[in-house]
Design an enzyme around this catalytic site. Sequence first.
Site, PDB file in Angstrom:
ATOM      1  N   ALA A  51      30.671  -0.176  15.432  1.00  0.00           N
ATOM      2  CA  ALA A  51      31.166   0.571  16.826  1.00  0.00           C
ATOM      3  C   ALA A  51      32.072   1.805  16.629  1.00  0.00           C
ATOM      4  CB  ALA A  51      31.932  -0.567  17.488  1.00  0.00           C
ATOM      5  N   ASP A  54      29.611   4.844  15.565  1.00  0.00           N
ATOM      6  CA  ASP A  54      29.001   5.303  16.789  1.00  0.00           C
ATOM      7  C   ASP A  54      30.155   6.103  17.685  1.00  0.00           C
ATOM      8  OD1 ASP A  54      26.652   3.945  16.289  1.00  0.00           O
ATOM      9  OD2 ASP A  54      27.227   2.143  17.875  1.00  0.00           O
ATOM     10  N   GLU A 136       9.606   2.635 -14.435  1.00  0.00           N
ATOM     11  CA  GLU A 136      10.006   2.332 -13.303  1.00  0.00           C
ATOM     12  C   GLU A 136       9.086   1.958 -12.101  1.00  0.00           C
ATOM     13  OE1 GLU A 136      10.283   7.071 -11.672  1.00  0.00           O
ATOM     14  OE2 GLU A 136      11.534   6.546 -13.346  1.00  0.00           O
ATOM     15  N   LYS A 138       6.164   1.779  -9.483  1.00  0.00           N
ATOM     16  CA  LYS A 138       5.442   2.760  -8.669  1.00  0.00           C
ATOM     17  C   LYS A 138       5.194   2.473  -7.340  1.00  0.00           C
ATOM     18  CE  LYS A 138       0.981   5.507  -8.794  1.00  0.00           C
ATOM     19  NZ  LYS A 138       0.641   5.357  -7.675  1.00  0.00           N
ATOM     20  N   GLU A 195       9.455   8.839  -3.055  1.00  0.00           N
ATOM     21  CA  GLU A 195       8.481   8.302  -2.388  1.00  0.00           C
ATOM     22  C   GLU A 195       9.027   7.886  -0.911  1.00  0.00           C
ATOM     23  OE1 GLU A 195       5.627   8.463  -3.745  1.00  0.00           O
ATOM     24  OE2 GLU A 195       4.040   6.714  -3.193  1.00  0.00           O
ATOM     25  N   TYR A 245      12.926   6.380  -1.927  1.00  0.00           N
ATOM     26  CA  TYR A 245      13.413   6.352  -3.292  1.00  0.00           C
ATOM     27  C   TYR A 245      13.157   7.650  -4.112  1.00  0.00           C
ATOM     28  CZ  TYR A 245      14.482   1.454  -3.859  1.00  0.00           C
ATOM     29  OH  TYR A 245      15.045   0.058  -3.566  1.00  0.00           O
ATOM     30  N   LYS A 312       7.514   7.030 -18.334  1.00  0.00           N
ATOM     31  CA  LYS A 312       7.701   8.446 -18.732  1.00  0.00           C
ATOM     32  C   LYS A 312       8.296   8.408 -19.662  1.00  0.00           C
ATOM     33  CE  LYS A 312       8.182   9.136 -13.585  1.00  0.00           C
ATOM     34  NZ  LYS A 312       9.010   9.410 -12.387  1.00  0.00           N
ATOM     35  N   LYS A 336      -1.246   0.073 -13.558  1.00  0.00           N
ATOM     36  CA  LYS A 336      -1.568  -0.658 -12.282  1.00  0.00           C
ATOM     37  C   LYS A 336      -1.450  -2.362 -12.446  1.00  0.00           C
ATOM     38  CE  LYS A 336      -3.613   2.265  -9.321  1.00  0.00           C
ATOM     39  NZ  LYS A 336      -3.365   2.398  -7.972  1.00  0.00           N
ATOM     40  N   CYS A 430      -8.479 -28.593  21.717  1.00  0.00           N
ATOM     41  CA  CYS A 430      -7.781 -28.621  20.408  1.00  0.00           C
ATOM     42  C   CYS A 430      -8.791 -29.392  19.190  1.00  0.00           C
ATOM     43  CB  CYS A 430      -6.538 -29.159  20.457  1.00  0.00           C
ATOM     44  SG  CYS A 430      -5.642 -29.373  18.986  1.00  0.00           S
ATOM     45  N   CYS A 433      -7.154 -32.719  18.396  1.00  0.00           N
ATOM     46  CA  CYS A 433      -6.922 -33.768  19.231  1.00  0.00           C
ATOM     47  C   CYS A 433      -7.948 -33.804  20.314  1.00  0.00           C
ATOM     48  CB  CYS A 433      -5.559 -33.930  19.474  1.00  0.00           C
ATOM     49  SG  CYS A 433      -4.733 -32.813  20.643  1.00  0.00           S
ATOM     50  N   CYS A 448      -2.196 -25.909  21.872  1.00  0.00           N
ATOM     51  CA  CYS A 448      -2.742 -27.286  22.254  1.00  0.00           C
ATOM     52  C   CYS A 448      -1.460 -27.996  23.160  1.00  0.00           C
ATOM     53  CB  CYS A 448      -2.961 -28.142  20.984  1.00  0.00           C
ATOM     54  SG  CYS A 448      -3.121 -29.966  21.360  1.00  0.00           S
ATOM     55  N   CYS A 454      -1.153 -35.103  19.610  1.00  0.00           N
ATOM     56  CA  CYS A 454      -1.863 -34.219  18.986  1.00  0.00           C
ATOM     57  C   CYS A 454      -1.604 -34.570  17.243  1.00  0.00           C
ATOM     58  CB  CYS A 454      -1.916 -32.838  18.767  1.00  0.00           C
ATOM     59  SG  CYS A 454      -2.789 -31.554  17.856  1.00  0.00           S
TER      60      CYS A 454
END
Length: 695
Positions: A51, A54, A136, A138, A195, A245, A312, A336, A430, A433, A448, A454
């Site tokens: 608040a 704001d 790091e 990817k 990214e 990031y 790297k 990967k 259903c 049941c 159902c 059920c």
Amino acid sequence: MNERMSQTDIFAGAELPNSQEAFKRAAELRASLNHHAHLYYVLDAPTLPDAEYDRMFRELQALEAAYPELLTPDSPTQRVLGKVLEGFTPVRHAVPMLSIRTETDTEPTGALSFDQRVRKQLELADDAPPVEYAAELKFDGLAINLRYEHGVLKQAATRGDGETGEDVTQNIKTIGQIPLRLIGVSAPVIEVRGEVYMRRDDFEALNERQRQAGEKTFVNPRNTAAGAVRQLDPSLAAQRPLSFYAYGLGEVQGWELPPTHSALLDALAKMGLPVCADRTVALGAAGLVAFHQAMGAKRDSLPFDIDGIVYKVNSLALQQRLGFVSREPRWAVAHKYPAQEMITRLNAIEIQVGRTGKLTPVAKLEPVFVGGTTVSNATLHNVFELRRKGVRVGDQVIVRRAGDVIPEVVGRVAEPRAAYVPNFRMPRECPACGSAVVRDKGSVSHSCSGGLFCPAQRKQALLHFAGRRALDIEGLGDRLVDQLVDEGLVTSLAGLYKLGVAKLSALERMADRSALNLLDSLEKSKQTTLARFLFGLGIRQVGEATAKELARHFGSLDALMDASVEQLLQVRDVGPVVAKSIHTFFAQAHNREVIEQLRAVGFKWAEGGGAAAEQGPQPLLGKTLVLTGTLPTLSRDAAKDLIEAAGGKVSGSVSKKTHYVVAGEEAGSKLDKARELGVTVLDEAGLQALLAGAA
Ligand code: IVH
């Protein structure tokens, strides 16, 4: 936010500051707001109530509205303004944005071959010490170049073809994590690369909103992030929660580079940029493999998608020596992980009934390795979404499994079908049941209507029935319900009342004492009110308030059970969906049977004539009662309901205005107080007599 309104709000009754004061105040507010945005968005450690943030934001907006010359590009108010564009302006990158070579071999050999290439290029002897790397994550999003001039964000551009991207500054400014001004930086130019991505929880929440609104869902966080960044209307972009990031640099003027990549990331974090904490300095191939494996194990619990690890060479001097080959640096590689999206065949669509009765279409797939496990079932969410995606049995479909989210079919591969395949239809009954299937009120899902009948909903139905606001069966919790249902001891509500001490005590971790207590609370639960009983049945759309209205209106269970939809619509707050649900429930023979069985085990409640008839007798009208201690058969809630049904009021404390105190075993200070004030004290039998109108 409405600027003009906030302007009058803020300075209403107060003097607008003169331009000199305004200049000073605006600078203070900008600095403070930017500081708190960093604490909030980047460090996730806010120190200011929302608040107050704001309020300061509105004060700055008001100052800028009064003195437009105060507006600066790093003002936090500039994050949300902006007009719809016709297209993006091309931006030529001062330093090209390159890509990195990908090691598709997801096994440790991927790291080994990179390390070998680096050592060979650097002409290191076999016995030379291991190379130091920065490892790091990817991130699976899109690359962005942030250009800061004298510490202020001037331009944000996409990668494009690497040479020329697009100016997406307006949209990027809506990302709270991206600082508009860097901390402690005055260098003429620093371009930060990183990214933009969407967190999985933000993505799921966005899709859930779309689903509920019956709108198209997004395929995956990466596409959604990319779409948001390239959205021409910045107000739409602002509705797609994005994160960022930093992982590198572009052009730099007037700033001395640190010696290593890891030190560079530390420096970027100090400037106020978000830098991922999951990174390390690794020695040689062994260090890389260890990090790749550690993050692989952590992958599912990360809040965002990653598709691998980036290695790297840590020393920037060595990076320079290694240089580039065909637009890819020799000093970096992406190693990967197994893909989180795969294509496979949809063999069948089945319906799964959840604990709450919700029906979910489930894709039966040709088993496929995705996100690190073999998947053969995936959710299709609901029939509307399934239709919108246009998937049909036999199609090649895209399956996504990321994090802890259940695997889902996100779409189909557009290729012509060999033969006509009919569209999927929701069953009318259903599959668990045979009860009627109903569409949920205001929702895109189906359920159902069998409720407690059920088997798929049995546990949930028992727990609901036993709940405090329903029949209030103390001691019948999650664990016990699991045991009772799993061991086949209870298959119906009435079955609960046929359990003996012997059966109960035989259960694992059930002491004789607890068995007796449970039987006691089961016995007590039989004396209840019609409203609680109705609520306990778990009729879809019938909550506590509706149950009360129904009980009041019809007065007896039989009258309600035989009511037509038109008659049900007469009840306060009952609309067509609720009326239909109640009617469907009682129209099914098996539900009536459940009720008969419960009556047979001895369920009782006071039945009045209902609102339509005359009101029942109100022997306690105008009387205030206080309950204390444990009554032999009535639970506290049941006693309260009975008193209220008889027109009385239940109060929590004894005073001179109290008419009766109803005391049970282990009654405490309230009983003493009653005696002290000379208030009439009753036991349960005395209360029953009052309720019957005898006293
Ligand atoms: S470094 C010259 N580091 O992967 C090296 N890239 O082909 C520049 N990416 O589109 C990239 N996480 O957007 C780097 N930690 C990371 C990364 C990363 C994701 C993306 C980047 C680019 C692609 C590389």
